[in-house]
Design a protein around this motif. Structure first.
Motif, PDB file in Angstrom:
ATOM      1  N   ASP A   1       3.875  10.985 -13.350  1.00 23.69           N
ATOM      2  CA  ASP A   1       3.834  12.164 -14.217  1.00 23.69           C
ATOM      3  C   ASP A   1       2.405  12.675 -14.399  1.00 23.69           C
ATOM      4  N   ASP A   2       1.444  11.896 -13.943  1.00 23.22           N
ATOM      5  CA  ASP A   2       0.030  12.251 -14.071  1.00 23.22           C
ATOM      6  C   ASP A   2      -0.395  13.098 -12.877  1.00 23.22           C
ATOM      7  N   PRO A   3      -0.698  14.375 -13.088  1.00 26.27           N
ATOM      8  CA  PRO A   3      -1.108  15.232 -11.972  1.00 26.27           C
ATOM      9  C   PRO A   3      -2.339  14.700 -11.240  1.00 26.27           C
ATOM     10  N   GLY A   4      -3.260  14.070 -11.956  1.00 22.10           N
ATOM     11  CA  GLY A   4      -4.444  13.502 -11.323  1.00 22.10           C
ATOM     12  C   GLY A   4      -4.096  12.407 -10.339  1.00 22.10           C
ATOM     13  N   ALA A   5      -3.122  11.583 -10.709  1.00 20.41           N
ATOM     14  CA  ALA A   5      -2.681  10.516  -9.813  1.00 20.41           C
ATOM     15  C   ALA A   5      -2.010  11.103  -8.582  1.00 20.41           C
ATOM     16  N   GLN A   6      -1.212  12.138  -8.778  1.00 22.80           N
ATOM     17  CA  GLN A   6      -0.540  12.777  -7.649  1.00 22.80           C
ATOM     18  C   GLN A   6      -1.553  13.359  -6.669  1.00 22.80           C
ATOM     19  N   VAL A   7      -2.578  14.022  -7.201  1.00 25.40           N
ATOM     20  CA  VAL A   7      -3.593  14.653  -6.357  1.00 25.40           C
ATOM     21  C   VAL A   7      -4.366  13.598  -5.574  1.00 25.40           C
ATOM     22  N   GLY A   8      -4.637  12.450  -6.169  1.00 19.89           N
ATOM     23  CA  GLY A   8      -5.424  11.418  -5.520  1.00 19.89           C
ATOM     24  C   GLY A   8      -4.641  10.465  -4.640  1.00 19.89           C
TER      25      GLY A   8
ATOM     26  N   ILE B   1      -0.914   9.547   9.656  1.00 20.41           N
ATOM     27  CA  ILE B   1      -0.280   8.854   8.529  1.00 20.41           C
ATOM     28  C   ILE B   1       1.237   8.882   8.683  1.00 20.41           C
ATOM     29  N   LYS B   2       1.774  10.019   9.061  1.00 21.35           N
ATOM     30  CA  LYS B   2       3.230  10.122   9.244  1.00 21.35           C
ATOM     31  C   LYS B   2       3.719   9.197  10.351  1.00 21.35           C
ATOM     32  N   GLU B   3       2.978   9.132  11.455  1.00 22.58           N
ATOM     33  CA  GLU B   3       3.372   8.242  12.552  1.00 22.58           C
ATOM     34  C   GLU B   3       3.270   6.777  12.139  1.00 22.58           C
ATOM     35  N   LEU B   4       2.181   6.427  11.451  1.00 27.25           N
ATOM     36  CA  LEU B   4       1.960   5.033  11.057  1.00 27.25           C
ATOM     37  C   LEU B   4       2.930   4.548   9.993  1.00 27.25           C
ATOM     38  N   THR B   5       3.512   5.471   9.242  1.00 32.99           N
ATOM     39  CA  THR B   5       4.475   5.081   8.205  1.00 32.99           C
ATOM     40  C   THR B   5       5.918   5.283   8.643  1.00 32.99           C
ATOM     41  N   GLY B   6       6.109   5.765   9.863  1.00 30.64           N
ATOM     42  CA  GLY B   6       7.466   5.927  10.379  1.00 30.64           C
ATOM     43  C   GLY B   6       8.151   7.212   9.957  1.00 30.64           C
ATOM     44  N   GLN B   7       7.390   8.172   9.461  1.00 36.21           N
ATOM     45  CA  GLN B   7       7.988   9.441   9.039  1.00 36.21           C
ATOM     46  C   GLN B   7       8.278  10.353  10.215  1.00 36.21           C
ATOM     47  N   VAL B   8       7.526  10.189  11.301  1.00 39.44           N
ATOM     48  CA  VAL B   8       7.753  10.950  12.529  1.00 39.44           C
ATOM     49  C   VAL B   8       7.613   9.980  13.691  1.00 39.44           C
TER      50      VAL B   8
ATOM     51  N   GLU C   1       0.832  -1.207   0.000  1.00 41.51           N
ATOM     52  CA  GLU C   1       0.000   0.000   0.000  1.00 41.51           C
ATOM     53  C   GLU C   1       0.868   1.259   0.000  1.00 41.51           C
ATOM     54  N   TRP C   2       1.944   1.231   0.768  1.00 41.17           N
ATOM     55  CA  TRP C   2       2.843   2.388   0.815  1.00 41.17           C
ATOM     56  C   TRP C   2       3.556   2.564  -0.524  1.00 41.17           C
ATOM     57  N   ARG C   3       3.944   1.460  -1.123  1.00 41.65           N
ATOM     58  CA  ARG C   3       4.594   1.510  -2.431  1.00 41.65           C
ATOM     59  C   ARG C   3       3.639   2.099  -3.472  1.00 41.65           C
ATOM     60  N   LYS C   4       2.369   1.686  -3.445  1.00 44.26           N
ATOM     61  CA  LYS C   4       1.370   2.221  -4.374  1.00 44.26           C
ATOM     62  C   LYS C   4       1.236   3.733  -4.188  1.00 44.26           C
ATOM     63  N   PHE C   5       1.227   4.184  -2.934  1.00 44.51           N
ATOM     64  CA  PHE C   5       1.159   5.611  -2.649  1.00 44.51           C
ATOM     65  C   PHE C   5       2.354   6.345  -3.265  1.00 44.51           C
ATOM     66  N   LYS C   6       3.554   5.801  -3.063  1.00 40.67           N
ATOM     67  CA  LYS C   6       4.758   6.461  -3.589  1.00 40.67           C
ATOM     68  C   LYS C   6       4.741   6.506  -5.110  1.00 40.67           C
ATOM     69  N   VAL C   7       4.279   5.445  -5.749  1.00 40.76           N
ATOM     70  CA  VAL C   7       4.190   5.418  -7.211  1.00 40.76           C
ATOM     71  C   VAL C   7       3.249   6.516  -7.693  1.00 40.76           C
TER      72      VAL C   7
ATOM     73  N   THR D   1      -2.993  10.644  -1.695  1.00 45.75           N
ATOM     74  CA  THR D   1      -3.296  10.587  -0.260  1.00 45.75           C
ATOM     75  C   THR D   1      -4.701  10.051  -0.020  1.00 45.75           C
ATOM     76  N   GLU D   2      -5.655  10.441  -0.854  1.00 46.63           N
ATOM     77  CA  GLU D   2      -7.017   9.919  -0.704  1.00 46.63           C
ATOM     78  C   GLU D   2      -7.028   8.405  -0.901  1.00 46.63           C
ATOM     79  N   ASN D   3      -6.297   7.916  -1.904  1.00 44.25           N
ATOM     80  CA  ASN D   3      -6.219   6.470  -2.130  1.00 44.25           C
ATOM     81  C   ASN D   3      -5.607   5.759  -0.926  1.00 44.25           C
ATOM     82  N   LEU D   4      -4.549   6.334  -0.372  1.00 47.65           N
ATOM     83  CA  LEU D   4      -3.919   5.739   0.811  1.00 47.65           C
ATOM     84  C   LEU D   4      -4.912   5.729   1.977  1.00 47.65           C
ATOM     85  N   LEU D   5      -5.639   6.822   2.136  1.00 47.97           N
ATOM     86  CA  LEU D   5      -6.615   6.910   3.213  1.00 47.97           C
ATOM     87  C   LEU D   5      -7.673   5.809   3.081  1.00 47.97           C
ATOM     88  N   PHE D   6      -8.146   5.563   1.866  1.00 48.67           N
ATOM     89  CA  PHE D   6      -9.105   4.474   1.655  1.00 48.67           C
ATOM     90  C   PHE D   6      -8.486   3.128   2.014  1.00 48.67           C
TER      91      PHE D   6
END
Length: 105
Positions: A46-53, A91-98, A35-41, A55-60
């Motif tokens: 290069d698709d702005p729509g994918a970039q915008v979505g 999200i940051k805590e759960l992924t180890g970012q903070v 799931e984290w890898r999918k978020f990073k991808v 975090t929402e996809n990760l949240l789902f």
């Protein structure tokens, strides 16, 4: 949401965070590596729509409560819910970012 409901969720998903938002309570679990890898991808796409979505996809993917349908209903009324400071911190805590202070005492 009762403390018993939260404990039942934590029995299944030990790493969770409860977020109180304008739309209501969310319980998020840590994402899997896939799931984290999918978020990073999506973020690096290069698709702005994918970039915008991204975090929402990760949240789902990681929303345990109120579930996918409940989250979709919340997002219909609160479309920027993913940008909520508490949600972002969780999200940051759960992924180890903070580092989290949970369990320290």
């Amino acid at each position: 949401m009762s403390s018993q409901e939260i404990e039942e969720i934590r029995a299944k998903f030990p790493r969770t965070r409860v977020c109180e938002t304008a739309g209501g309570t969310l319980v998020l679990r840590s994402p899997t590596r896939a799931e984290w890898r999918k978020f990073k991808v999506l973020v690096m796409s290069d698709d702005p729509g994918a970039q915008v979505g991204a975090t929402e996809n990760l949240l789902f993917d990681i929303c345990v409560y109120p579930g996918r349908d409940g989250l979709a209903a919340l997002l219909d009324n609160y479309p920027a819910l993913e940008a909520d400071k508490g949600v972002q911190t969780a999200i940051k805590e759960l992924t180890g970012q903070v580092q989290s202070d949970e369990g320290k005492g």
